[in-house]
Structures are given as structure tokens and as C-alpha cells.
Design a protein around this motif. Structure first.
Motif, PDB file in Angstrom:
ATOM      1  N   SER A   1       0.846  -1.199   0.000  1.00 15.48           N
ATOM      2  CA  SER A   1       0.000   0.000   0.000  1.00 15.48           C
ATOM      3  C   SER A   1       0.876   1.242   0.000  1.00 15.48           C
ATOM      4  O   SER A   1       1.925   1.280   0.658  1.00 15.48           O
TER       5      SER A   1
ATOM      6  N   ASP B   1       0.755   5.615   0.162  1.00 14.75           N
ATOM      7  CA  ASP B   1       0.046   6.881   0.386  1.00 14.75           C
ATOM      8  C   ASP B   1       1.108   7.956   0.564  1.00 14.75           C
ATOM      9  O   ASP B   1       1.485   8.309   1.677  1.00 14.75           O
TER      10      ASP B   1
ATOM     11  N   ARG C   1       0.772   9.387  -4.968  1.00 14.40           N
ATOM     12  CA  ARG C   1       0.651   7.955  -5.273  1.00 14.40           C
ATOM     13  C   ARG C   1      -0.140   7.313  -4.133  1.00 14.40           C
ATOM     14  O   ARG C   1       0.393   7.086  -3.048  1.00 14.40           O
ATOM     15  N   ARG C   2      -1.413   7.066  -4.388  1.00 15.66           N
ATOM     16  CA  ARG C   2      -2.289   6.457  -3.383  1.00 15.66           C
ATOM     17  C   ARG C   2      -2.928   5.217  -4.019  1.00 15.66           C
ATOM     18  O   ARG C   2      -3.860   5.321  -4.804  1.00 15.66           O
ATOM     19  N   GLU C   3      -2.377   4.065  -3.673  1.00 20.00           N
ATOM     20  CA  GLU C   3      -2.825   2.835  -4.318  1.00 20.00           C
ATOM     21  C   GLU C   3      -2.522   1.632  -3.440  1.00 20.00           C
ATOM     22  O   GLU C   3      -1.694   1.678  -2.524  1.00 20.00           O
TER      23      GLU C   3
ATOM     24  N   ASN D   1      -1.745  -2.666  -4.113  1.00 21.34           N
ATOM     25  CA  ASN D   1      -1.539  -3.715  -5.103  1.00 21.34           C
ATOM     26  C   ASN D   1      -1.117  -4.999  -4.402  1.00 21.34           C
ATOM     27  O   ASN D   1      -0.738  -4.988  -3.230  1.00 21.34           O
TER      28      ASN D   1
ATOM     29  N   VAL E   1      -3.496  -3.081  -9.712  1.00 23.86           N
ATOM     30  CA  VAL E   1      -3.288  -1.881  -8.902  1.00 23.86           C
ATOM     31  C   VAL E   1      -4.632  -1.198  -8.686  1.00 23.86           C
ATOM     32  O   VAL E   1      -5.328  -0.844  -9.645  1.00 23.86           O
ATOM     33  N   TYR E   2      -4.984  -1.022  -7.422  1.00 19.45           N
ATOM     34  CA  TYR E   2      -6.231  -0.347  -7.066  1.00 19.45           C
ATOM     35  C   TYR E   2      -5.933   1.110  -6.748  1.00 19.45           C
ATOM     36  O   TYR E   2      -5.211   1.418  -5.798  1.00 19.45           O
ATOM     37  N   ASN E   3      -6.445   2.018  -7.567  1.00 23.35           N
ATOM     38  CA  ASN E   3      -6.266   3.450  -7.365  1.00 23.35           C
ATOM     39  C   ASN E   3      -7.300   3.939  -6.357  1.00 23.35           C
ATOM     40  O   ASN E   3      -8.507   3.887  -6.609  1.00 23.35           O
TER      41      ASN E   3
ATOM     42  N   SER F   1      -9.583   6.946  -7.705  1.00 24.82           N
ATOM     43  CA  SER F   1     -10.589   6.662  -8.733  1.00 24.82           C
ATOM     44  C   SER F   1     -11.438   5.447  -8.415  1.00 24.82           C
ATOM     45  O   SER F   1     -12.515   5.263  -8.987  1.00 24.82           O
TER      46      SER F   1
ATOM     47  N   THR G   1      -9.408  -0.624 -10.507  1.00 25.51           N
ATOM     48  CA  THR G   1      -8.302  -1.575 -10.472  1.00 25.51           C
ATOM     49  C   THR G   1      -7.879  -1.890 -11.899  1.00 25.51           C
ATOM     50  O   THR G   1      -8.713  -2.218 -12.748  1.00 25.51           O
ATOM     51  N   THR G   2      -6.574  -1.818 -12.154  1.00 25.34           N
ATOM     52  CA  THR G   2      -6.044  -2.091 -13.490  1.00 25.34           C
ATOM     53  C   THR G   2      -4.833  -3.007 -13.384  1.00 25.34           C
ATOM     54  O   THR G   2      -4.186  -3.098 -12.356  1.00 25.34           O
TER      55      THR G   2
END
Length: 789
Positions: free
Chosen positions: A463, A465, A500-502, A504, A539-541, A544, A547-548
């Protein structure tokens, strides 16, 4: 100073009840007893062997001299069983008489029985030549029987060299080079031209994105070459191999050590090591290692301080079932080391030594620290199913977090200016590894087989942040009054930074098998295979909610080897084929998904262990070929194609020797020739940047007096040297790192109850840089004093 005092008090408070527990184990003896000594085929004592009285379900473990004792036994006839993993159990009938202690010694008929559990063979003449490992092949396999090359740095060498961090320990590994420190204290090395990290702990995943204190290390194993077959890509994350950290295990007895180290740049370090049996039978053992360290940088700014606690617990539940549990906890605060990235857009050939980049400047302040926390948990359950089969279940959990300021210095077009890049925020990494192994040592007809069959599940979750900002421009050639960028300035830029907040993560599911087949007593063949299914969860943004990047891949990883012992247990020749792979996401312009990138190694050489272990060494040649490398599509710059290739070949040699009593020699040499064979035109035919020097040498020579009034006095001298290397190497830009030779020297005096020593690292204050252009410290003086109990 108050924070140092608080950490010292904490360590003392933790150790006091353990010391009291060890002293409370004394008791009076009633009835009779039995005592004896367990030794190997060659007469060396064996530690941690299970000894049981079957009728009473009463057990104990041998101590570090191979001795055991069972007391308070009522008179009568009993069966005494001696058992350890990898050896046939042995039963003896005996009679206990009131008030007497029966003696029963046993010498095991097979020499290599320690390789299925941490049974330590003691008394080796050459204290630096301990080459046997339970982790390299996961089989009862001696070094001379193993077609893979590996180097071991034992705790005896770590202690003699006063090596206080992983980077200093790695100096003894051929080809490791100058360690590269990441900004959160994480350290990486070179191995056969590739970046290699200490990702393994006790043979399974144990990565830490933080500094790792070596206070609890029994040894470090550098396992060479692509090793995905047994370890997977999550542990063996380099074609050069992997570093395995083997932790100290509890032993049968009460004892320990308290040590203090002090030196240059306000270096202060306190360590403790306390061990005690928990119960009277000494089947439950506990050990605690701890350390606290504070040090300022040799540069104008910079500091690190940390505390580490590492408890370990073992329990011989029955004569067939054993549990091992150990934990690593570390907490640190410090400032980022200098990492300089010159601007590569300017065509030039230049050495960092000629760039006038200040060697002793940090350009940032102590008010921009990071804090890290690391917690690794390792649990292992061994169960002896039968004389020939053992079950091994392992669960490993590793967690690291980073909070605060992580920095690097980026060059600006031209030769004299830079701008700091700063990441501010929180990052966390969590990894779980679960393994189940079945290990057999059996015969089919007259042919011996040593077989491991295993299942491996690995989960990784990350994670982020944080925000990245670029600071103001600084002229590092014409330094003004204020050279350091302030925290106030960086904080004021955060609203304009890049966030960068994600989250994965990924999962790996694997099955593997490895068999060593004795064609004859001297000729052995190894056949191994792994099937690995990888699931990237994408990767979960957080912003938004999208997940991509999800994808799946399956890979096969084989391993083959042949060993022939020219002289049994003394000299062997070997050849091997090993494989590694890395999962690659995406697809080419035609929509074809990418497959895993692969690295295949051929290696052959000679291993020797002669003159009663006084001379131990390995010489080998390897050739690693990497294929299916992604490179930019020459027809469409927006896509990649998967047809790149790379080669890494070279020679490695390692030697430990004890030619005369008191004299010990450790030496190594590594030559590596790496080249892009098919790649982007900018690097085609060139040596990869960051691959380290082509030639490296390491050595350490020590002598201690073994007789006379000055018995225990010793001296050590050694060093590391490397040829020039590249931070950037393209057809238009070459930024070189000069060759180096860094020398160390020590003097020490050791007795049974204490040890004192003085060490000088980088004796001549040689200016040297890591592959990330981090300046290395000039001469550092460290003194130590240790009390043993």
C-alpha cells in the motif's frame, strides 16, 4: 543521549527475567539418571539431538558439546531412544540404579545427518569453513555433493571482523561489491552482474524494506545463480542468486553475552544475547537477541538510530515432533543516504570522481527523517514420519512500513547543479509464505535417493500513500552560504506534488520436486522441477476506485546437476543447469500477452575440502543467458516487444584455509562479463549499468596466539578491491565509478569470559562509491567490549 539511555534500559529490563529464569532451573537430583555424549561419524559433537526415555515420555536435547543428561529417574529398566531428522532412530536398553548415573555414548554411523534440521556439528578445525546448510537444497546434502555454488559467512567471522551491518558482512562474499543502500536502510549487493537482495530468512521469504540488524544472525548464505526452482521468484528475485539470513537458534544451556561498541561519528551500539532452557528436561528452549544503535553520518548532516529485538523459542514436543518459532522486530529512524542521479541527457563520458560532486555533503537536513518498522515471524514444525521420511511445515510472515521523507538527488542538465526529489508519506509491505515439504532419504534397490516434494503459497500486499515533489535547484560546485534544502521548503511544495495512493498485490501457487540420485557412491545426479502459477491482482487506485493491470502467468523452472567425487568427501567436480524467471505484464502492439522472462545458467567447477577441513574451496565458471526481455518496439515507441537477450558469464573462486594453528585465511575472486546481446540501440553490445565491477577481490587474514601468556591475542587484516564500473552506460553517455581498494585492520583479545577489540574500516580513507553513487565512509574506528556468561 536520553533516547540511547532509554533503549539501554529497555534491553536490560527484557533480559533480567530471562537471566532469572535460567538460574531458576537448578534442582536437586533424586533416584538415578543417565548421561552421555552423541558424536558424528568423524567424532565431532552433535548439538540439539533428541534423547528420550520411552517408558516415561521424558526427553532432553544434547548441548553444544554433544552431551545430554536425564535425572530424577526411578530405578528400573528403560528404553533410551536417540533420534534426529535425517538419521535412523537408535534404541538402547538400560537399567537405572538408585543414586547412580548410567553412561551411554553413541556415535552416529552416517556422516551427513545434520542437513534436515539445525543440528550443529562443532569442533571443526577451520572455524570459517562451515559449509553445510539445511537450506540450499532442502535435502541432506553436503557441499561436495551439491552441484550449486554457495558461500557462507559464519558468525565466527562476523564477530572477528566486528562486522556490524549486512554490508560489512557481505565483504566476505566473492562478487558482492560495495553494498547499495536504499533510502530506508535496505541494502542490496551485486551477484554475477545482477542486483541481489537479502530476501530470504531461514530459507523462505523474509524480505524487509528497512534496515536489518545482524544481531540475531548465525550466518549469511549467498546462494549463487538463478534459483527459482526451489525458492521461487519472490525469494530468488535475481538471476545472480539470493542471500539467505540464518538466525540464531536456542541451545541447550544457560548463557549469553552483553557487548558495547563505540567509535567514529558518535557511534554507539549495545547488544545482548541471552539463552536459557525453559523446563527442567531442557526440551523447551528460549533465546533473545537485541541491539540498539545510534550513529551520525560522516557527512555534514545525517543520522540513524534503531532498536532490534529477536526472540526465538524451540520445543521438542515429542521425540518425533519439534517446533521452532522466532521473531524479528526492528524500529529505526534516520535520514536518507545520498543517492546522486546525474542528468543523462547531456552527451558525455565522465567519472563521478571528476564531477566535483561534494563527497561530504548531504544537501538535505536532519529535519527530514524517515521511520521504519519491521516485523518478521517464522514458524517451523518438523515431524519425523518414519526412518526415511520427514514432514516440514513452514509459515513466514514479513511486514515492513516506511513513514516520512525519502530522498534522492537528481542532476540538472549541465555539470554543476542538482534538484532533490523527495517522497513524503507512508508505505507498507506485507508478505506471507506458507510451505509444506516432504523430505525423503531412501533406497530403491541399491540406489540412494534424496527427495524433497513441496508446495509453496506466497501472498504479497503493498500500500502507498505518499506525494513526490521536486525541490529547488542547488549548485553543488559553487556552494553558497546555504547548501541544504529545508523541510519548510519541501513541505510548502506538497500541494503541487505528484500523489501515489494505491494498493496492489499478487499471489503465487507453486509445486516443486528435487531428487538427488546416487548412480554410484561417488556419482550423483540431481533432477528438479517447479511449476509456478502467478496471479497479479492489479493496482487499485484509491482516488478513482479503479483496479487495473490484473494478469495471470504460469511458468516451469527446471534444475539439473551432476556431481562426481574424485576423492570421497574430499574433492568433487560438478556441472549444473539452473533456471530463473520473472513475470512480465502487458502485451505487444498486436495484442499478444507477454510471457515470463527467463534466465538459464550453465555452470561447472571443482569443490575441495581437504586436510581435515583446513583447506576448503570452490572454483567455478558460469554462463547465464537471459531471453524474452522486453525492449522498445522499433516500429512503435508506445509498445514493447519481447525478443531482448542478455548474457552474463564469469569465473568465481573462494578459499578458506587454516594452514597452521591460529592462522586463518578467507579469500575470494569474481570476474563477470555482462553484455546486452539484443536490446534497444542505446545499450546494444554494452555492459549493463549498475552491474558492478568486472573484477572483484576480497580477503581476510587473521592470526591469534594459541599458547603462552598472551594466548587469545589476535590480529586481522583484509580488504576489498574492484575495477571501474558504470552508473550509466549508453552509446552516448557513460558515467563511470572509479576502481577502489578498501583495507581494514583489527586487533583483539579473547578469553572465555570476555572479548575486547579495535577495528579500523577503510584504513586509507579510500574514496569509493556504490552503483547508486553513494559516497562510502572514510576511515572509521570502532572499539568493542563483550562480557560472556
Amino acid at each position: 543521549m536520553s533516547s540511547i539511555f532509554r533503549r539501554i534500559v529497555l534491553l536490560v529490563m527484557i533480559c533480567l527475567p530471562i537471566i532469572a529464569l535460567g538460574q531458576s532451573g537448578e534442582h536437586t537430583t533424586n533416584g538415578g539418571g543417565v548421561a552421555g555424549r552423541i558424536t558424528s561419524k568423524t567424532g565431532e559433537p552433535l548439538e540439539l539431538v533428541s534423547v528420550s526415555l520411552i517408558q516415561l515420555n521424558k526427553s532432553t536435547l544434547t548441548d553444544n558439546d554433544g552431551r545430554y543428561q536425564l535425572q530424577d529417574i526411578a530405578p528400573g529398566k528403560y528404553t533410551l531412544r536417540i533420534q534426529l531428522l535425517g538419521a535412523a532412530e537408535k534404541d538402547f536398553q538400560l537399567e537405572i540404579v538408585n543414586g547412580e548415573v548410567a553412561t551411554l555414548d553413541y556415535q552416529l554411523p552416517k556422516e551427513n545427518i545434520q542437513a534436515l534440521q539445525e543440528v550443529r556439528v562443532l569442533g571443526t578445525v577451520n572455524k570459517f569453513s562451515k559449509k553445510e546448510s539445511v537450506y540450499v537444497s532442502r535435502l541432506p546434502l553436503k557441499n561436495l555433493e551439491n552441484p550449486q555454488v554457495y558461500n557462507i559467512v559464519p558468525k565466527e567471522l562476523i564477530q572477528e571482523q566486528m562486522a556490524l551491518d549486512l554490508g560489512s558482512i557481505s565483504k566476505n562474499v566473492p562478487g558482492a561489491g560495495i553494498p547499495m543502500l536504499a533510502n530506508q536502510g535496505r541494502v542490496t549487493f551485486r551477484s554475477r552482474g545482477f542486483e541481489t537482495e537479502p530476501n530470504a530468512r531461514n530459507g523462505v521469504a523474509g524480505a524487509a524494506f528497512s534496515s536489518i540488524d545482524p544481531v540475531n544472525l548465525e550466518r549469511v548464505e549467498a546462494i549463487k545463480g538463478p534459483s527459482a526452482t526451489l525458492f521461487g521468484t519472490n525469494v530468488s528475485s535475481s538471476y545472480g542468486g539470493l542471500y539467505n539470513r540464518v538466525t540464531k537458534k536456542p541451545f541447550n544451556g544457560f548463557g549469553g553475552e552483553v557487548a558495547y561498541y563505540g567509535g567514529s561519528w558518535n557511534y554507539n551500539r549495545l547488544t545482548v544475547d541471552v539463552n536459557t532452557p525453559v523446563n527442567k528436561e531442557k526440551t523447551m528452549l528460549f533465546r533473545l537477541n537485541g541491539a540498539t544503535t545510534f550513529e551520525k553520518s560522516f557527512q555534514d548532516m545525517g543520522f540513524t538510530k534503531n532498536i532490534s529485538l529477536a526472540p526465538g523459542f524451540s520445543y521438542q514436543i515429542t521425540d518425533r515432533l519439534a517446533l521452532l518459532l522466532d521473531v524479528e522486530f526492528g524500529q529505526a529512524k534516520g535520514t536518507s543516504v545520498v543517492r546522486f542521479n546525474p542528468d543523462a541527457r547531456t552527451a558525455r563520458n565522465v567519472s563521478i570522481a571528476d564531477m566535483k560532486f561534494p563527497y561530504d555533503k548531504m544537501f538535505l537536513g536532519n529535519d527530514m527523517p524517515y521511520t521504519t518498522q519491521m516485523l518478521n515471524i517464522f514458524a517451523q514444525m518438523n515431524y519425523k514420519i518414519s526412518e526415511h521420511w520427514t514432514s516440514q511445515t513452514i509459515v513466514s510472515r514479513a511486514r515492513s512500513s516506511i513513514d516520512g521523507y525519502i530522498t534522492a538527488l537528481n542532476g540538472v542538465r549541465g555539470d554543476s547543479t542538482l534538484r532533490p526529489n523527495v517522497m513524503v508519506g507512508y508505505t507498507a509491505f506485507i508478505a506471507t509464505d506458507i510451505q509444506q515439504n516432504f523430505i525423503g532419504d531412501f533406497k530403491i534397490g541399491q540406489f540412494r535417493n534424496r527427495l524433497v516434494v513441496g508446495l509453496d503459497y506466497y501472498n504479497n500486499s503493498n500500500s502507498f500513500d505518499r506525494i513526490s515533489v521536486t525541490g529547488p535547484t542547488v549548485n553543488f560546485v559553487n556552494l553558497g552560504r546555504t547548501n541544504n534544502v529545508s523541510r519548510y521548503k519541501i513541505d510548502s511544495l506538497l500541494p503541487t506534488g505528484t500523489p501515489r495512493r494505491e494498493n496492489n498485490g499478487d499471489n503465487s501457487y507453486a509445486a516443486y520436486a528435487s531428487d538427488v540420485f546416487n548412480v554410484t557412491d561417488n556419482l550423483m545426479a540431481m533432477l528438479s522441477l517447479r511449476v509456478d502459477h502467478y496471479r497479479n491482482e492489479g493496482v487499485y487506485n484509491i482516488g478513482s476506485g479503479i483496479t487495473t493491470g490484473q494478469y495471470n502467468q504460469t511458468a516451469l523452472s527446471p534444475k539439473l546437476g551432476l556431481v562426481y567425487e574424485l576423492v570421497k568427501d574430499r574433492l568433487s567436480v560438478f556441472g549444473s543447469y539452473m533456471n530463473g524467471f520473472f513475470n512480465r505484464a502487458g502485451s505487444d502492439a498486436a495484442g499478444n500477452p507477454f510471457k515470463p522472462e527467463r534466465g538459464n545458467q550453465l555452470e561447472y567447477g571443482v569443490k575441495a575440502d581437504v586436510w581435515q577441513h583446513k583447506l576448503v574451496g570452490t572454483v567455478s565458471y558460469y554462463n547465464i543467458k537471459i531471453k524474452d526481455v522486453l525492449r522498445t518496439d522499433p516500429n512503435d515507441q508506445n509498445y514493447s516487444i519481447q525478443d531482448g537477450t542478455q548474457r552474463s558469464q564469469g569465473l568465481e573462486a573462494e578459499l578458506t584455509a587454516n594452514p597452521v594453528e591460529g592462522l586463518n585465511i578467507v579469500a575470494g575472486y569474481a570476474h563477470n562479463d555482462s553484455k546486452y546481446l539484443k536490446s534497444d540501440s542505446t545499450v546494444l553490445g554494452l555492459r549493463p549499468a549498475l552491474s558492478g565491477p568486472e573484477d572483484m577481490v576480497n580477503f581476510w587474514v587473521s592470526y591469534h596466539l594459541t599458547k603462552g601468556p598472551l594466548k587469545g591475542l589476535g590480529f586481522g587484516f583484509g580488504g576489498n578491491a574492484g575495477s571501474s564500473s558504470f552508473q550509466t552506460n549508453t552509446q552516448t553517455v557513460k558515467i563511470t565509478i572509479p576502481s577502489y581498494m578498501m583495507l581494514d585492520a583489527s586487533i583483539f583479545y579473547e578469553q572465555r569470559k570476555f572479548r575486547v577489540g579495535v577495528k579500523v574500516d577503510n584504513l586509507t580513507s579510500e574514496k569509493a562509491w556504490s552503483v547508486r553513487l553513494t559516497p562510502q565512509a572514510p576511515a572509521r574506528f570502532v572499539g568493542s567490549f563483550a562480557l560472556r556468561f
